[in-house]
Design a protein around this motif. Structure first.
Motif, PDB file in Angstrom:
ATOM      1  N   THR A  62       0.813  -1.221   0.000  1.00 54.86           N
ATOM      2  CA  THR A  62       0.000   0.000   0.000  1.00 54.86           C
ATOM      3  C   THR A  62       0.849   1.275   0.000  1.00 54.86           C
ATOM      4  N   PRO A  63       1.829   1.431   0.917  1.00 56.87           N
ATOM      5  CA  PRO A  63       2.614   2.667   0.857  1.00 56.87           C
ATOM      6  C   PRO A  63       3.492   2.757  -0.386  1.00 56.87           C
ATOM      7  N   ALA A  64       4.028   1.630  -0.849  1.00 59.03           N
ATOM      8  CA  ALA A  64       4.888   1.657  -2.041  1.00 59.03           C
ATOM      9  C   ALA A  64       4.088   2.038  -3.285  1.00 59.03           C
ATOM     10  N   ILE A  65       2.895   1.512  -3.407  1.00 53.14           N
ATOM     11  CA  ILE A  65       2.046   1.851  -4.553  1.00 53.14           C
ATOM     12  C   ILE A  65       1.607   3.309  -4.478  1.00 53.14           C
ATOM     13  N   HIS A  66       1.343   3.807  -3.260  1.00 56.00           N
ATOM     14  CA  HIS A  66       0.948   5.212  -3.129  1.00 56.00           C
ATOM     15  C   HIS A  66       2.077   6.145  -3.575  1.00 56.00           C
ATOM     16  N   ILE A  67       3.312   5.745  -3.356  1.00 60.08           N
ATOM     17  CA  ILE A  67       4.455   6.565  -3.756  1.00 60.08           C
ATOM     18  C   ILE A  67       4.463   6.776  -5.271  1.00 60.08           C
ATOM     19  N   VAL A  68       4.150   5.736  -6.017  1.00 63.17           N
ATOM     20  CA  VAL A  68       4.180   5.838  -7.484  1.00 63.17           C
ATOM     21  C   VAL A  68       2.813   6.144  -8.091  1.00 63.17           C
ATOM     22  N   SER A  69       1.759   6.147  -7.270  1.00 64.24           N
ATOM     23  CA  SER A  69       0.411   6.310  -7.823  1.00 64.24           C
ATOM     24  C   SER A  69       0.171   7.679  -8.437  1.00 64.24           C
TER      25      SER A  69
END
Length: 145
Positions: A62-69
């Motif tokens: 979740t946090p990693a995807i939010h970084i690139v979202s």
């Protein structure tokens, strides 16, 4: 007494610093979460608790995807008939869902049932709360614009 009165008056008009309610602040928080979770995985590995090290890896999604979202949403907004903010919300919700599903799979590697259930529910709660915070922050930024 006048010093206290002066301090109270000075802090009465205090507002949070700029950027505290923006997606940029959540980007920083997501980086911090990723670093802490990776450190936890290393600590579990050094303690020879491989099943716990593997079980916390879905928390990174979740946090990693939010970084690139943000970048992905801007790119997709030209292709799809949705705004970048709406796409970012969809991406964050999908990442939270995938993270919870993978938590169920990898927590099966923990032997004791009571420990496994407690671990799963705590981690799932973390993912759900983090996803809600990220989505709320993104929606707040959309409304303010």
């Amino acid at each position: 007494m006048p010093l206290i009165h002066t301090l109270l008056l000075a802090t009465a008009d205090a507002v949070p610093p700029d950027g505290s309610q923006t997606p940029a602040s959540m980007l920083f928080a997501c980086w911090a979460i990723v670093v802490v979770l990776l450190a936890m995985a290393v600590i579990f590995l050094r303690a020879r608790k491989k099943e716990f090290a593997v079980a916390i890896l879905p928390l990174l999604i979740t946090p990693a995807i939010h970084i690139v979202s943000g970048v992905v949403a801007k790119w997709l907004s030209g292709v799809v008939a949705l705004s970048a903010g709406q796409l970012r919300v969809i991406i964050d919700l999908t990442a939270g869902l995938i993270s919870c599903l993978l938590l169920g799979l990898v927590s099966r590697g923990i032997e004791e049932r009571r420990t496994r259930n407690g671990f799963f529910w705590c981690c799932a709660g973390f993912v759900v709360i983090l996803t809600l915070v990220l989505v709320t922050n993104t929606l707040t930024a959309i409304v303010q614009v």
